[in-house]
Design a protein around this motif. Sequence first.
Motif, short mmCIF file in Angstrom:
data_model
loop_
_atom_site.label_atom_id
_atom_site.label_comp_id
_atom_site.label_asym_id
_atom_site.label_seq_id
_atom_site.Cartn_x
_atom_site.Cartn_y
_atom_site.Cartn_z
N UNK A 5 5.63 -17.62 2.45
CA UNK A 5 4.59 -18.06 2.09
C UNK A 5 3.69 -17.57 2.28
N UNK A 6 3.30 -17.14 3.50
CA UNK A 6 1.44 -17.00 3.80
C UNK A 6 1.51 -15.51 3.11
N UNK A 10 -1.09 -14.76 0.65
CA UNK A 10 -2.64 -14.08 0.60
C UNK A 10 -2.41 -12.93 -0.41
N UNK A 11 -1.09 -12.19 -1.05
CA UNK A 11 -1.30 -11.11 -2.39
C UNK A 11 -1.94 -11.40 -3.55
N UNK A 29 -5.01 -18.24 3.30
CA UNK A 29 -4.03 -18.24 3.11
C UNK A 29 -2.73 -19.10 4.23
N UNK A 30 -3.26 -19.09 5.31
CA UNK A 30 -2.32 -19.56 6.45
C UNK A 30 -2.60 -21.06 6.12
N UNK A 59 -3.63 -20.53 -5.61
CA UNK A 59 -3.01 -20.95 -4.26
C UNK A 59 -2.07 -22.21 -4.30
N UNK A 60 -2.39 -23.37 -4.17
CA UNK A 60 -1.78 -24.11 -4.34
C UNK A 60 -0.16 -24.55 -4.74
#
Length: 194
Positions: A5-6, A10-11, A29-30, A59-60
């Motif tokens: 998932x991280x 990150x991409x 991302x973490x 992101x979320x």
Amino acid sequence: MKPELKRRIAELKGFQNPKASLEQYITPPELVSDLVYTAYMQGDLEGKKVVDLGSGTGSFAIAAALLGAEVTAVEKDSEALETLRENIKAAGVEIEVIGRDIRDLDCEFDTVFMNPPFSVHTELGEEFVRKALEIGDVIYAVLNPKLKERLKEFSDLHELKEAETYEISLPPTLAFHTEERHIIEVEAVHVRKQ
């Protein structure tokens, strides 16, 4: 599952032209993967109606969709919306995108994610918290520590279940940034309706 998932988060593309007035910074991302994976383990994602308030580049929203949620992303900035849509397509997920101010949202959701503005000079962060408490049963948020301390003032129906302090490093993304990195302390919180 969490490392993958991280990696996927990150991409994703970041803000192309970040706006200081909207406090547009990328959530690390973490931190995203930690908070979203916690929601997954709590049963707050799979098959649930989830909203990402002030979604930015997504992101979320994308992380929640990758873990089986029915996601709505709400973002008012047109440039961020363009990047959000590109990121959704690249991630291969389905997300409803609403291009408007979070204050105009009147739907209800099982789970809310948000990383609202941190400025103590405006009430915008408080408006995000109030909206989240109004429309959601469960909230996962990245908050300014001062705002976390005020959560109880906003709702008698919700209870703070967990809070974890993170130090995040913000790169110099805006023109007035002079430091190579700026470290800030944030609270990742989990709030649940009683």
